[in-house]
Enzyme design. Structure first.
Site, mmCIF file in Angstrom:
data_model
loop_
_atom_site.group_PDB
_atom_site.id
_atom_site.type_symbol
_atom_site.label_atom_id
_atom_site.label_comp_id
_atom_site.label_asym_id
_atom_site.label_seq_id
_atom_site.Cartn_x
_atom_site.Cartn_y
_atom_site.Cartn_z
ATOM 1 N N GLU A 172 -6.955 122.551 51.960
ATOM 2 C CA GLU A 172 -8.108 122.563 53.147
ATOM 3 C C GLU A 172 -7.236 123.107 54.241
ATOM 4 O OE1 GLU A 172 -12.047 121.403 51.865
ATOM 5 O OE2 GLU A 172 -11.365 119.879 53.103
ATOM 6 N N HIS A 193 -9.998 113.891 54.100
ATOM 7 C CA HIS A 193 -10.665 115.063 54.856
ATOM 8 C C HIS A 193 -10.112 115.236 56.392
ATOM 9 C CE1 HIS A 193 -13.456 118.115 56.240
ATOM 10 N NE2 HIS A 193 -13.731 118.352 54.749
ATOM 11 N N GLY A 224 -15.320 125.378 57.998
ATOM 12 C CA GLY A 224 -16.436 125.560 58.833
ATOM 13 C C GLY A 224 -16.287 126.569 60.000
ATOM 14 N N GLU A 257 -11.408 116.263 58.820
ATOM 15 C CA GLU A 257 -12.259 115.720 60.081
ATOM 16 C C GLU A 257 -12.191 114.147 59.985
ATOM 17 O OE1 GLU A 257 -16.037 117.471 58.418
ATOM 18 O OE2 GLU A 257 -15.110 119.430 58.986
ATOM 19 N N ASN A 289 -19.450 119.202 49.604
ATOM 20 C CA ASN A 289 -19.255 118.185 50.717
ATOM 21 C C ASN A 289 -20.454 118.480 51.448
ATOM 22 O OD1 ASN A 289 -18.354 116.371 52.597
ATOM 23 N ND2 ASN A 289 -16.749 117.661 53.263
ATOM 24 N N TRP A 290 -21.450 117.633 51.602
ATOM 25 C CA TRP A 290 -22.482 117.780 52.358
ATOM 26 C C TRP A 290 -22.286 117.147 53.798
ATOM 27 C CZ3 TRP A 290 -27.472 116.293 48.956
ATOM 28 C CH2 TRP A 290 -27.482 116.861 48.129
ATOM 29 N N LYS A 291 -21.275 116.718 54.050
ATOM 30 C CA LYS A 291 -20.820 116.127 55.488
ATOM 31 C C LYS A 291 -22.036 115.409 55.949
ATOM 32 C CE LYS A 291 -17.780 120.083 56.201
ATOM 33 N NZ LYS A 291 -16.882 120.632 57.025
ATOM 34 N N SER A 299 -14.284 127.492 54.088
ATOM 35 C CA SER A 299 -15.377 128.674 53.984
ATOM 36 C C SER A 299 -15.523 129.360 52.757
ATOM 37 C CB SER A 299 -14.837 129.823 55.242
ATOM 38 O OG SER A 299 -14.863 128.805 56.401
ATOM 39 N N GLY A 353 -18.096 123.306 51.728
ATOM 40 C CA GLY A 353 -18.750 122.486 52.883
ATOM 41 C C GLY A 353 -20.032 123.218 53.036
ATOM 42 N N GLY A 354 -20.198 124.120 54.022
ATOM 43 C CA GLY A 354 -21.608 124.951 54.507
ATOM 44 C C GLY A 354 -22.261 125.601 53.237
HETATM 45 C C1 PEP Z 1 -15.358 120.988 53.756
HETATM 46 O O1 PEP Z 1 -16.061 120.478 54.214
HETATM 47 O O2 PEP Z 1 -14.380 120.419 52.925
HETATM 48 C C2 PEP Z 1 -15.245 122.577 53.707
HETATM 49 C C3 PEP Z 1 -14.249 123.158 53.255
HETATM 50 O O3 PEP Z 1 -16.044 122.936 54.834
HETATM 51 P P1 PEP Z 1 -16.638 124.792 54.751
HETATM 52 O O4 PEP Z 1 -16.543 125.038 53.187
HETATM 53 O O5 PEP Z 1 -18.011 124.624 55.445
HETATM 54 O O6 PEP Z 1 -15.598 125.447 55.512
#
Ligand code: PEP
Length: 258
Positions: A170, A98, A176, A100, A9-11, A216, A237-238
């Site tokens: 999640e 998600h 994040g 967010e 997930n590049w957000k 994470s 994500g990251g």
């Molecule tokens: C996400 O964006 O769904 C996510 C899990 O981000 P991260 O891996 O950065 O915590």
């Protein structure tokens, strides 16, 4: 045996140039060291970058996903994107609900449920996110909250439709933040979710549904999380923004898939 699905997930990161370069590096990395058959890889870039990423991964077997969509096919919904538009640029997956989107754009389970139905109608595989806040975890209501979200987003979904749905657990406090759920915490909630699926459908179907973990996930913790019996890959994500990190996470799934 359930497959592992590792989705990036590049957000709201990457432009056409940097996104294409990242997708190419992942494509090349997987061509040099192909994942096991039981592992699927998906990239979910921002909308304007979908087409260029699709070109960069053409022929690789990597799936393309969007990060959101509207449930309507067309209409006066300024700023929104319809399921058919995603199909037209090559998407086969879409992330829905998600945290967010729930937090910043006030999406609730009923809206996510409408999107989920629309995704299935249009042949998109929805990756539907659920997860609790830190306050909810500390109050001891994780099972109740996550179970309620699962029931809410899946309201009215038939067993046949459910076969095309992917869930992602999640925990919001882990997204994040660098703070990952322990394998025990992840496994406990994943098993609870599978229990809810068994009560909504049946145990056989519940055992077929892919439930990703997200929050994470990094190269150095992916293996222990993915080794949990009910964790079927990750929504990343990251760590999906760096090819080497993402490839290492895919390798962790691949090693476990054998
Ligand atoms: C996400 O964006 O769904 C996510 C899990 O981000 P991260 O891996 O950065 O915590």
């Amino acid at each position: 045996m359930r497959p592992y699905i590792v989705a990036g997930n590049w957000k709201m990161h990457m432009d056409s140039e940097s996104g294409t370069a990242l997708a190419r590096s992942i494509h090349e990395g997987l061509a040099a060291d192909p994942p096991s058959d039981g592992v699927s890889v998906v990239l979910c870039p921002p909308f304007p970058v979908l087409s260029s990423v699709q070109a960069a991964i053409a022929g690789s077997g990597i799936g393309l996903g969007a990060q959101n969509m509207h449930n309507e096919d067309h209409g006066a919904f300024t700023g929104e994107v319809a399921p058919g538009m995603l199909r037209a640029v090559g998407c086969t997956f879409v992330i829905l609900g998600h945290s967010e989107r729930r937090q910043h754009f006030h999406e609730d389970d009923a809206f996510i449920n409408r999107k989920l139905r629309a995704a299935l109608t249009h042949g998109l595989t929805p990756i539907v996110c659920v997860g609790e806040t830190l306050e909810q975890r500390e109050a001891g209501i994780t099972e109740e909250v996550v179970g309620g979200q699962v029931r809410g987003v899946l309201a009215g979904i038939t067993a046949q439709e459910m076969k095309g749905v992917v869930l992602a657990y999640e925990p919001i406090w882990a997204i994040g933040t660098g703070r990952t759920a322990t394998p025990e915490q992840a496994q406990e909630v994943h098993a609870d979710i599978r229990g809810v699926l068994a009560s909504l459908f049946d145990r056989g179907l519940a055992d077929r549904i892919v439930i990703q973990y997200g929050g994470s996930v990094k190269a150095d913790n992916a293996a222990e999380l993915f080794a949990c019996p009910d964790v079927d890959g990750g929504l990343i994500g990251g760590a999906s923004l760096k090819a080497q990190d993402f490839l290492a996470i895919i390798r962790a799934a691949s090693t476990l898939a054998g």
